[in-house]
Motif scaffolding. Structure first.
Motif, PDB file in Angstrom:
ATOM      1  N   ALA A 451      26.940 -26.677  58.665  1.00 50.05           N
ATOM      2  CA  ALA A 451      27.466 -27.035  57.531  1.00 50.05           C
ATOM      3  C   ALA A 451      27.624 -26.101  56.632  1.00 50.05           C
ATOM      4  CB  ALA A 451      26.930 -28.531  56.724  1.00 50.05           C
ATOM      5  N   PRO A 452      28.574 -25.908  55.631  1.00 51.54           N
ATOM      6  CA  PRO A 452      28.664 -24.993  54.031  1.00 51.54           C
ATOM      7  C   PRO A 452      27.339 -25.289  53.492  1.00 51.54           C
ATOM      8  CG  PRO A 452      30.826 -26.361  54.475  1.00 51.54           C
ATOM      9  CD  PRO A 452      29.654 -26.986  55.454  1.00 51.54           C
ATOM     10  N   GLU A 453      27.107 -24.142  53.211  1.00 54.21           N
ATOM     11  CA  GLU A 453      25.860 -23.862  52.172  1.00 54.21           C
ATOM     12  C   GLU A 453      26.027 -24.407  50.834  1.00 54.21           C
ATOM     13  OE1 GLU A 453      24.756 -20.012  52.194  1.00 54.21           O
ATOM     14  OE2 GLU A 453      24.521 -19.511  54.360  1.00 54.21           O
ATOM     15  N   THR A 454      27.432 -24.090  50.379  1.00 50.85           N
ATOM     16  CA  THR A 454      27.645 -24.637  48.956  1.00 50.85           C
ATOM     17  C   THR A 454      29.208 -25.089  48.916  1.00 50.85           C
ATOM     18  OG1 THR A 454      26.359 -22.991  48.112  1.00 50.85           O
ATOM     19  CG2 THR A 454      27.527 -23.906  46.691  1.00 50.85           C
ATOM     20  N   HIS A 598      44.519 -16.976  56.162  1.00 49.88           N
ATOM     21  CA  HIS A 598      44.034 -16.316  57.065  1.00 49.88           C
ATOM     22  C   HIS A 598      42.535 -16.855  57.535  1.00 49.88           C
ATOM     23  CE1 HIS A 598      43.168 -13.228  59.924  1.00 49.88           C
ATOM     24  NE2 HIS A 598      42.022 -13.094  59.631  1.00 49.88           N
ATOM     25  N   CYS A 599      42.037 -17.433  56.542  1.00 49.23           N
ATOM     26  CA  CYS A 599      40.628 -17.987  56.831  1.00 49.23           C
ATOM     27  C   CYS A 599      40.572 -19.454  57.106  1.00 49.23           C
ATOM     28  CB  CYS A 599      39.658 -17.623  55.737  1.00 49.23           C
ATOM     29  SG  CYS A 599      39.418 -15.706  55.504  1.00 49.23           S
ATOM     30  N   GLY A 600      41.455 -20.057  56.544  1.00 48.29           N
ATOM     31  CA  GLY A 600      41.832 -21.509  56.673  1.00 48.29           C
ATOM     32  C   GLY A 600      42.414 -21.995  55.467  1.00 48.29           C
ATOM     33  N   ALA A 601      43.498 -22.843  55.760  1.00 50.94           N
ATOM     34  CA  ALA A 601      44.110 -23.194  54.455  1.00 50.94           C
ATOM     35  C   ALA A 601      43.533 -24.557  54.036  1.00 50.94           C
ATOM     36  CB  ALA A 601      45.633 -23.952  55.082  1.00 50.94           C
ATOM     37  N   PRO A 602      43.777 -24.906  52.571  1.00 52.03           N
ATOM     38  CA  PRO A 602      42.982 -26.232  52.150  1.00 52.03           C
ATOM     39  C   PRO A 602      43.517 -27.358  52.924  1.00 52.03           C
ATOM     40  CG  PRO A 602      44.222 -24.805  50.448  1.00 52.03           C
ATOM     41  CD  PRO A 602      44.632 -24.325  51.694  1.00 52.03           C
ATOM     42  N   GLY A 603      42.399 -28.274  53.101  1.00 53.35           N
ATOM     43  CA  GLY A 603      42.709 -29.478  53.724  1.00 53.35           C
ATOM     44  C   GLY A 603      41.804 -30.668  53.733  1.00 53.35           C
ATOM     45  N   ALA A 605      38.810 -33.386  54.035  1.00 54.52           N
ATOM     46  CA  ALA A 605      37.207 -33.172  54.584  1.00 54.52           C
ATOM     47  C   ALA A 605      37.248 -33.269  56.024  1.00 54.52           C
ATOM     48  CB  ALA A 605      36.480 -34.170  53.788  1.00 54.52           C
ATOM     49  N   ASP A 606      38.215 -34.045  56.590  1.00 54.04           N
ATOM     50  CA  ASP A 606      38.003 -34.346  57.757  1.00 54.04           C
ATOM     51  C   ASP A 606      38.619 -33.086  58.996  1.00 54.04           C
ATOM     52  OD1 ASP A 606      37.490 -36.825  57.699  1.00 54.04           O
ATOM     53  OD2 ASP A 606      39.456 -37.618  58.195  1.00 54.04           O
ATOM     54  N   GLU A 607      39.349 -32.106  58.111  1.00 53.90           N
ATOM     55  CA  GLU A 607      39.828 -31.011  58.828  1.00 53.90           C
ATOM     56  C   GLU A 607      38.468 -30.062  58.839  1.00 53.90           C
ATOM     57  OE1 GLU A 607      43.169 -29.116  57.229  1.00 53.90           O
ATOM     58  OE2 GLU A 607      44.375 -31.110  57.491  1.00 53.90           O
ATOM     59  N   ILE A 608      37.834 -29.960  57.752  1.00 55.49           N
ATOM     60  CA  ILE A 608      36.485 -29.281  57.842  1.00 55.49           C
ATOM     61  C   ILE A 608      35.371 -29.688  58.907  1.00 55.49           C
ATOM     62  CG2 ILE A 608      34.390 -28.378  56.401  1.00 55.49           C
ATOM     63  CD1 ILE A 608      36.972 -27.285  55.203  1.00 55.49           C
ATOM     64  N   ASP A 609      35.656 -30.914  58.998  1.00 57.44           N
ATOM     65  CA  ASP A 609      34.466 -31.350  60.179  1.00 57.44           C
ATOM     66  C   ASP A 609      35.126 -30.761  61.434  1.00 57.44           C
ATOM     67  OD1 ASP A 609      32.865 -33.470  59.748  1.00 57.44           O
ATOM     68  OD2 ASP A 609      34.289 -34.536  58.789  1.00 57.44           O
ATOM     69  N   LEU A 610      36.624 -30.583  61.830  1.00 53.97           N
ATOM     70  CA  LEU A 610      37.111 -30.097  63.186  1.00 53.97           C
ATOM     71  C   LEU A 610      36.874 -28.731  63.149  1.00 53.97           C
ATOM     72  CD1 LEU A 610      40.809 -31.861  63.122  1.00 53.97           C
ATOM     73  CD2 LEU A 610      38.399 -32.332  64.730  1.00 53.97           C
TER      74      LEU A 610
END
Length: 613
Positions: A451-454, A598-603, A605-610
């Protein structure tokens, strides 16, 4: 002068002199000015030392030779005293320079004198003998006392003793007066700094509310009115972005000076924060609406006239305009209400009610709908990954969205300014903090160390001024089992122009929140500003990232930012990364983390899960 000790009246004369010296002490204790004390010293010398004339000079700050004539006794040696000041030579100057008494029994004796112009002037005025005593206390020169006689003759030990006593005591009183004056100046400077803006010298928020409260109280007593004008410079951020914050500061100072020169003596012009100014016009007609409006219109016309000439920045002319909102006092108006009404009126002037908002419809409709966004559950929180060189998600930035009932999902850029001017931004920020902490807690439960640190949330300067901010953040952390280090706080670089921001940031950093500065590198003074900021992370503005792989000038500026940041132990995040080529160049330049499509579009919370899976 005083008779010798065999004189039966000598004790009487001594007592009189001591009484006069005590009077000098009373003068000093009575908060007298330094010059008044020196004038009294001359009077005491002539009256009680038995001399024919006296003069005194005060010491300046430029060294021992910096002496200024303060006073000469009536019918005294004015010509030679003034000549000493003008030519910087004479017994007075030598006494100051060497810190010793200068005794001349006869000005006609060339062995005792070395100041031909001064001697000629003194002799021409009928003076034949002089003693100059430096007024020294604790190594500090307060001035020099000169006493004169019209006849030559040896100055006896008793006479010199009393001249020195008077001089030394006067020096002590002068030192006390100087210390008192210095303490008063320091106190006045401190009081001024606490109530005035450092850049423009105008009253700050504290003094503004004090003046406005006084104006309203006076208006109620006298049956008069008060008007508040909220003045916001148009497109001022573009000045900072184009020319740098140092140039922006020069523009603000010039604008403030111009506006102040156009106002009435009784009006108050204050700098609220950033490019926001407030004018308080009091003593206006309370019931004559036409007359009151005429007075306010005249003030606005003068302000427009003040802003009309461009401000010169080097070889460039910067044109400055402003939007103004006006609020008039009523029977029960408070300072807070008037300022809020004027702020809202300014915002309406800057964004007319019938003007399209960019998403269709009017600003008034958008404002009305925005007030229902939070209670109707229409706010959304998206997250954008912040990755390291391996592509691992190290942190996320929480981004506010509004699910508009007819226009779809709106980014914060389309409504956050309106939320701030409508007073809703603090409530929105509290919701964001709770949601962001809940999302991070859920990711940690599901993904553990992956999971993300911050999670970083954005704060405005107005949110930082909220006295409840610390409690709100702590509540969000405790509800979700998190620590302060898990919740990062991010501000735009432009927010740091507000003097209230920096102390609040230091307190948040003390609590343990990691701090980040966004859009870093867009202002001229950015690198110097970084030294004073308690930030862990600096986000390089996307304007530097664009073209980094092929533009050597952008690369040079990025290198400078990275070098300063590394020296200050600040991590660098490159924003707006849109290609692998940019990512490679940014990492090679020393950036620690990347953020962008390039690193990831905003989305959601479920998209961060994926992504974490």
């Amino acid at each position: 002068m005083h008779p010798d000790p065999s004189d039966p009246h000598s004790e009487h004369h001594d007592a009189a002199l001591l009484a006069a010296v005590a009077g000098l002490a009373d003068t000093a204790a009575a908060d007298a000015a330094t010059d008044d004390l020196l004038r009294r010293l001359v009077e005491v010398a002539v009256e009680h030392l038995g001399v024919d004339g006296a003069g005194v000079v005060a010491a300046g700050t430029a060294g021992p030779g910096d002496l200024r004539l303060v006073h000469v006794s009536t019918g005294g040696p004015e010509a030679p005293e003034r000549l000493q000041e003008q030519l910087a030579e004479g017994p007075c100057q030598d006494a100051a320079l060497f810190g010793v008494d200068v005794v001349v029994d006869d000005l006609l004796d060339p062995v005792q004198t070395a100041w031909p112009s001064y001697v000629d002037s003194a002799l021409a005025a009928g003076w034949r003998s002089v003693v100059a005593v430096p007024l020294l206390s604790g190594g500090r020169l307060g001035g020099v006392l000169d006493v004169y006689r019209r006849v030559p003759g040896t100055w006896r030990a008793r006479e010199l003793h009393w001249v020195r006593v008077l001089g030394h005591l006067a020096a002590s009183y002068l030192a006390l007066a100087a210390d008192r004056d210095e303490a008063r100046r320091a106190r006045e400077d401190l009081e001024h700094a606490s109530t005035h803006d450092a850049l423009t010298g105008l009253p700050n928020r504290v003094l503004l509310f004090d003046r406005l409260d006084q104006a309203l109280s006076s208006a109620r007593r006298r049956g008069r009115g008060v008007a508040v004008l909220f003045v916001d410079l148009d497109r001022f951020k573009a000045v900072n972005d184009t020319f740098g914050h140092a140039a922006g500061d020069r523009v603000l100072a010039a604008v403030a000076a111009r506006m102040r020169a156009e106002l009435r003596d009784g009006d108050t012009l204050a700098r609220l924060s950033g490019d926001e100014f407030v004018v308080v016009c009091d003593d206006l007609p309370a019931t004559d609406d036409e007359g009151r409006q005429r007075d306010v219109d005249a003030v606005q016309a003068r302000l427009r006239r003040a802003l009309a000439p461009p401000v010169r920045l080097g070889d460039v002319d910067v044109v400055v305009s402003a939007s103004t909102g006006v609020a008039h006092s009523g029977p029960g108006s408070t300072a807070e209400e008037l300022l809020s009404e004027a702020d809202a009126a300014m915002y309406r002037a800057k964004h007319p009610a019938g003007q399209a908002t960019g998403t269709g419809g009017s600003l008034r409709d958008l404002e009305r709908q925005l007030t229902r966004a939070l209670p109707e559950g229409r706010l959304r929180l998206h997250h954008q990954p912040i990755t390291d060189a391996t592509g691992t998600v190290r942190a996320v930035e929480a981004l506010l969205r509004w699910q508009h009932p007819t226009r779809g999902l709106l980014p914060a850029a389309e409504f956050v300014d309106l939320a701030e001017h409508c007073g809703m931004v603090v409530a929105f920020g509290r919701w964001v903090a709770q949601e962001a902490c809940a999302h991070l807690a859920r990711w940690r439960s599901a993904h553990g160390p992956a999971a993300p640190e911050t999670v970083y949330v954005n704060l405005s300067a107005r949110e930082l001024a909220d006295p409840e901010l610390g409690r709100v953040l702590q509540d969000a952390l405790e509800r979700n089992g998190l620590e302060p280090g898990d919740l990062g706080l991010e501000l735009l670089e432009s927010s740091f122009i507000d003097p209230l921001v920096l102390p609040a940031l230091h307190e948040l950093q003390r609590r343990g929140h990691p701090l980040s500065i966004d859009d870093f590198g867009t202002g001229y003074s950015s690198l110097a500003r970084l030294v004073d900021l308690p930030v862990r992370m600096a986000k390089v503005d996307k304007s530097l990232v664009a073209g980094i792989a092929s533009d050597p000038r952008r690369r040079a500026l990025l290198d400078a930012v990275v070098t300063v940041a590394v020296g200050l132990d600040v991590e660098v995040v490159a924003e707006g990364v849109e290609s692998a080529e940019q990512a490679e160049a940014l990492l090679a330049a020393g950036c620690d983390y990347l953020q962008g499509f390039h690193c990831g579009a905003p989305g959601p919370a479920d998209e961060i899960d994926l992504r974490l899976r």
